[in-house]
Each structure stands twice: as structure tokens, then as C-alpha cells.
Design an enzyme around this catalytic site. Structure first.
Site, PDB file in Angstrom:
ATOM      1  N   THR A 148       1.514  -1.476  -0.309  1.00 31.81           N
ATOM      2  CA  THR A 148      -0.154   0.068  -0.364  1.00 31.81           C
ATOM      3  C   THR A 148       1.055   1.172  -0.301  1.00 31.81           C
ATOM      4  O   THR A 148       1.627   1.260   0.911  1.00 31.81           O
ATOM      5  CB  THR A 148      -0.877  -0.019   1.185  1.00 31.81           C
ATOM      6  N   HIS A 149       0.438   1.943  -0.508  1.00 32.03           N
ATOM      7  CA  HIS A 149       1.591   3.286  -1.068  1.00 32.03           C
ATOM      8  C   HIS A 149       3.057   3.176  -1.131  1.00 32.03           C
ATOM      9  O   HIS A 149       4.054   3.697  -1.212  1.00 32.03           O
ATOM     10  CB  HIS A 149       1.658   4.149   0.239  1.00 32.03           C
ATOM     11  N   SER A 270      19.968  -4.285 -24.261  1.00 30.01           N
ATOM     12  CA  SER A 270      20.003  -2.892 -24.218  1.00 30.01           C
ATOM     13  C   SER A 270      21.127  -2.812 -25.735  1.00 30.01           C
ATOM     14  O   SER A 270      21.762  -3.422 -25.360  1.00 30.01           O
ATOM     15  CB  SER A 270      21.105  -2.790 -22.907  1.00 30.01           C
ATOM     16  N   LYS A 276      21.485  -5.818 -19.643  1.00 32.21           N
ATOM     17  CA  LYS A 276      19.584  -5.504 -19.596  1.00 32.21           C
ATOM     18  C   LYS A 276      18.779  -6.437 -20.225  1.00 32.21           C
ATOM     19  O   LYS A 276      19.020  -7.398 -21.414  1.00 32.21           O
ATOM     20  CB  LYS A 276      19.971  -4.223 -20.294  1.00 32.21           C
ATOM     21  N   ASN A 278      15.314  -6.200 -20.502  1.00 29.78           N
ATOM     22  CA  ASN A 278      13.728  -5.222 -20.005  1.00 29.78           C
ATOM     23  C   ASN A 278      12.884  -6.449 -20.520  1.00 29.78           C
ATOM     24  O   ASN A 278      12.524  -7.149 -21.279  1.00 29.78           O
ATOM     25  CB  ASN A 278      14.264  -4.292 -21.023  1.00 29.78           C
ATOM     26  N   GLU A 283       6.314  -3.213 -20.994  1.00 29.32           N
ATOM     27  CA  GLU A 283       6.269  -1.848 -20.917  1.00 29.32           C
ATOM     28  C   GLU A 283       5.045  -1.421 -22.321  1.00 29.32           C
ATOM     29  O   GLU A 283       4.517  -0.150 -22.187  1.00 29.32           O
ATOM     30  CB  GLU A 283       7.382  -1.067 -20.898  1.00 29.32           C
ATOM     31  N   TYR A 310     -27.732  11.831 -38.746  1.00 26.93           N
ATOM     32  CA  TYR A 310     -26.504  11.592 -39.177  1.00 26.93           C
ATOM     33  C   TYR A 310     -25.880  12.772 -39.763  1.00 26.93           C
ATOM     34  O   TYR A 310     -26.314  13.753 -40.489  1.00 26.93           O
ATOM     35  CB  TYR A 310     -26.260  10.560 -40.112  1.00 26.93           C
ATOM     36  N   GLN A 315     -18.402   9.217 -38.866  1.00 27.59           N
ATOM     37  CA  GLN A 315     -17.072   8.290 -39.397  1.00 27.59           C
ATOM     38  C   GLN A 315     -15.922   8.128 -38.413  1.00 27.59           C
ATOM     39  O   GLN A 315     -14.985   7.226 -39.873  1.00 27.59           O
ATOM     40  CB  GLN A 315     -17.292   8.535 -41.067  1.00 27.59           C
ATOM     41  N   LYS A 318     -14.965   4.699 -36.987  1.00 19.72           N
ATOM     42  CA  LYS A 318     -14.098   3.841 -37.611  1.00 19.72           C
ATOM     43  C   LYS A 318     -13.059   3.284 -37.265  1.00 19.72           C
ATOM     44  O   LYS A 318     -12.371   2.325 -36.456  1.00 19.72           O
ATOM     45  CB  LYS A 318     -14.458   3.090 -39.413  1.00 19.72           C
TER      46      LYS A 318
END
Length: 452
Positions: A148-149, A270, A276, A278, A283, A310, A315, A318
Site C-alpha cells: 500500500t502506498h 540493451s 540489461k 528489459n 512496458e 446523421y 465516420q 471506424k
């Protein structure tokens, strides 16, 4: 562990590969390309929108309005190779719809109605793609500190943590079903805005296309976009849930936590830092959330100043809707594959739970059960935590003499009371992480999956 939100008719991490067939030589052992770029890319909107209009073959039958549909699937394959289409385009509902609209000037076939019915069919045919599955895995009862927090709070289990997201995704499915019930009415035959003088059988049209029935007001039929706004809102909520989970995965995957190890199929290195690994897919899913939010806000903005009936502004729905749908579906499929191959570091999770004083509340509860008022117990445990911080140890590592120096109420049984196993097992209220109630909840989830 809980498995959820998979594609229909294919392993979840392979489902969206249907968007780009012919490049499978670049797949790895898990059926996904490392970055999943193609999995998150959308088809051209004009292709999705206009494929039905390319198909010819409507043959009027007897006076009863029967429709014959010979060889439409074959015609479709000749017109556009199936491997250039998403499989969902070639469904019975879309084929029937395409045949019904194709041909020489069907009376009542007005662009406004087509503009509206196509996204309805597109979404309705695929609401089943958001399927959910749940089961407890080998790591389900492992301890995991929850926050929490963004600070360590109390210990739970992996199954309990995933169960929270199961509840979120279950609500998402309920929203989609609720939207389906409202949107599944056919606007065809509404004409430009006032219906038509031709004796059309709108009930038959709606029945052929799998709708509950025809819409009841022609002006609303051609100018309503509530169903898309609701749908985009539901997709936005799904993406918000996926984004929250993605953020936790990014945290768990960091060097500071190392709770999990993501499969190489869902990670990248990386270009200059060889150490790394990742969490790119998490993400990307987190980043795509804003894209779906944008579609919702764009359509709301478009509709806010439009009078009946209308208007050409409409349109714009879409591209927004198709893109948001494909984005959400791609993220769901990727996410399921990432969860499916993710491994937990049980020792790290347990050590983190201990070192984060997640059992401090249980130490206070121990004192309360011995007759100490909770306000006083709270202060006593606070002193113990400060002592542990100074010594860089956990509550479990304090000696009994150190406990008694702060409060004589403590006894030998304090160590069992604050063990992580006890902290989890003693929480027996429905919805808590205790194994007994957690197994009941998993059984409820299993039943839900069987019924839905």
C-alpha cells in the site's frame, strides 16, 4: 496461478500472430517474435471496413424473402487471400452480412446504416475473444509481500494476488456482455433517417444477421454511437487493468526486487548495456493504454456537439474503434503469454516479505489477543520495528529477551504467531489469502470458467 484473457481458438501468445502470417520463420520457441511488434500492429482500417462490400452473391428466393448463399467463403478467398486477413473477418455472421448487403442496390441499403452495422458486427463477432481461464499453479501458495502506498504492507500469496486481477477481468467480461445485450439490435432498413417506402422485412434482416431484432427509431438508428462509446470505455478499463498489472511486473522484474524472471520471448536487452533484460512487453502494454484512452476521448469529443440525425463527423468512429479493438486484443494475447512463461523467485519473495516487516500487524494482533489494547500494541510493535531497523534484522530475528524488554506480555509463541506461514494461514475470512478460503475461491473461479 491464474490464466486469463486469451485469444479464441489458438494459444494466447500465438493468437495475434494471425495478423501477420507468413513470417513465422521469425518466431521463437514460444510462438512470438521477441519484441512482439507485429502482434501489436493493426490491420488497415479500410480493409477491415470494406471486405464485406467486395463480396457479391445475394440471390433473392421466393416471396418469403429466403436468401441463398452459395460458395461465399470460396469467393472471399478468391477476392482476398485468407492469410492477409484476420481470421475473425471470415465468420458466418460477417459472411451472411456481406452477402445480404452486396448486390445491385438493395432497397433500404443506405450508407448511414452500413456505417453503423459494420462496427457492430465487427465487435459482436469478437466479444468472445476476451476469454478467461483460472487455475492455481505450483507457485500459488508462495508468500508475496503486497504494497500500500508502494510500501510493503502484509504478506499474501501469489494466488491471492492474481485473484485480485481475476476479479478485475471478470468485471471486464461482465461489462462486455452487458454492452452486447444493448448493442445487438440491427439498424439496417432505417434509410437515411426516416425509414423507407419499400416493404422491407427488418425482422428477417435482423434474424439473418444474428441480432436480437431491429432498432425501433430510424433517427436514433443512424446517429447513435453510444454502443461504441460504451465499448471503448470497456476496452479502456481492460487496458487500465492490464497497465496496472504491467507496472507491477516491471517492479517485480527490477534488480531491486527480482521477484520474477520474464521469458526471453517477452524481454529484450540493451544496444549498449549487455547486462540489461528489459520487460518490454509489459512496458508496451502499459504504453498502449493511452492509445485506447485516446480513442474513447476522441469519439466522445466528436459526438458532443452533433445534432440529430446523421452527420459526416460520425465516420471518425471506424478507425478509432478498430484500432482500439486490435490494440486491446493484441495486448491481451501478449500479456497472457508473458504470464504463462513467467517464473517466480520464491526465496526472494519470502526474504522481501520478512525484511519489510509485513508481519508487524500480526505481532500487534498477538498482543491484542493477550489483552493489550490495540493502541498500546501498535506503539509496542512500532518500537520493535525501530529496534530491528537499527540492527538491520527482521522481527523474526529478535531474541525473546529483546521482545520482553519492550513488553513482558511476549512469550515463546510469538515466533509462530509472526511466521509468514501463520500470517497467511490464519486469515480465514472469505476473500483472504488463507489456503482454505483461497481454495474455495479458486473452486468458484473454476466453476465460473466452466459456465462462461
Amino acid at each position: 496461478l491464474l490464466y486469463f484473457l486469451s485469444g479464441v481458438g489458438a494459444p494466447a501468445h500465438q493468437a495475434v500472430l494471425q495478423l501477420r502470417p507468413g513470417r513465422r520463420s521469425q518466431e521463437n520457441t514460444h510462438g512470438v517474435r521477441p519484441l512482439g511488434i507485429d502482434l501489436l500492429r493493426t490491420l488497415h482500417v479500410d480493409l477491415q471496413h470494406h471486405v464485406p462490400a467486395l463480396i457479391q452473391g445475394l440471390v433473392h428466393g421466393d416471396a418469403g424473402g429466403a436468401v441463398k448463399i452459395p460458395g461465399i467463403a470460396r469467393v472471399l478467398q478468391q477476392l482476398i487471400p485468407v492469410d492477409h486477413l484476420q481470421e475473425r473477418v471470415v465468420t458466418d455472421e460477417v459472411i451472411v452480412y456481406a452477402v445480404h448487403l452486396a448486390g445491385a442496390g438493395r432497397p433500404g441499403r443506405v450508407g448511414h446504416g452500413e456505417i453503423k452495422v459494420r462496427p457492430r458486427l465487427h465487435h459482436l463477432c469478437d466479444h468472445r475473444a476476451l476469454a478467461y481461464a483460472g487455475r492455481a499453479g505450483n507457485d500459488g501458495q508462495r508468500s508475496l509481500s503486497v504494497f500500500t502506498h508502494l510500501q510493503k504492507a502484509q504478506p499474501v500469496t501469489v494466488a491471492h494476488h492474481f485473484g485480485a486481477y481475476f476479479e478485475m477481468f471478470k468485471r471486464d467480461r461482465s461489462r462486455l456482455h452487458d454492452i452486447y445485450e444493448r448493442m445487438n439490435y440491427c439498424p439496417l432498413g432505417a434509410g437515411a433517417l426516416a425509414g423507407t417506402t419499400y416493404p422491407l422485412d427488418r425482422e428477417l434482416t435482423a434474424s439473418l444477421l444474428g441480432f436480437y431484432g431491429p432498432t425501433l427509431n430510424s433517427m436514433d438508428s443512424v446517429s447513435d454511437r453510444d454502443y461504441l462509446i460504451e465499448f471503448l470505455s470497456a476496452l479502456s478499463t481492460i487496458m487500465m487493468h492490464l497497465s496496472r498489472f504491467s507496472e507491477e511486473i516491471c517492479i517485480w522484474n527490477s534488480n531491486e526486487y527480482r521477484f520474477i524472471e520474464l521469458d526471453d520471448a517477452f524481454s529484450t536487452g540493451s544496444s549498449i548495456m549487455p547486462q540489461k533484460k528489459n520487460p518490454d512487453i509489459a512496458e508496451l502494454v502499459r504504453g498502449k493504454t493511452g492509445r485506447v484512452y485516446g480513442a474513447l476521448m476522441s469519439l466522445l469529443t466528436t459526438m458532443k456537439g452533433i445534432p440529430l440525425a446523421y452527420n459526416k463527423d460520425m465516420q471518425e468512429d471506424k478507425e478509432l474503434s478498430f484500432d482500439a479493438f486490435d490494440t486491446a486484443k493484441g495486448c491481451i494475447s501478449l500479456f497472457k503469454g508473458m504470464i504463462d512463461t513467467m517464473k517466480f523467485n520464491n526465496k526472494r519473495m519470502e526474504a522481501s516479505a520478512k525484511n519489510g516487516f509485513t508481519n508487524a500487524t500480526d505481532a500487534a494482533d498477538y498482543l491484542v489477543k493477550k489483552g493489550v489494547p490495540f493502541r498500546e500494541a501498535h506503539g509496542i510493535v512500532g518500537q520493535l520495528v525501530l529496534m530491528c531497523i537499527e540492527k538491520n534484522i527482521a522481527l523474526d530475528d529478535l531474541s525473546l529477551e529483546e521482545y520482553k524488554a519492550v513488553s513482558p506480555v511476549f512469550d515463546e509463541d510469538i515466533y509462530e504467531a509472526i511466521s509468514l506461514q501463520t500470517c497467511v494461514d490464519k486469515r480465514l475470512t472469505l476473500g483472504a489469502p488463507g489456503p482454505e478460503v483461497m481454495n474455495k475461491v479458486i473452486a468458484i473461479y473454476d466453476k465460473y470458467m466452466e459456465e462462461n
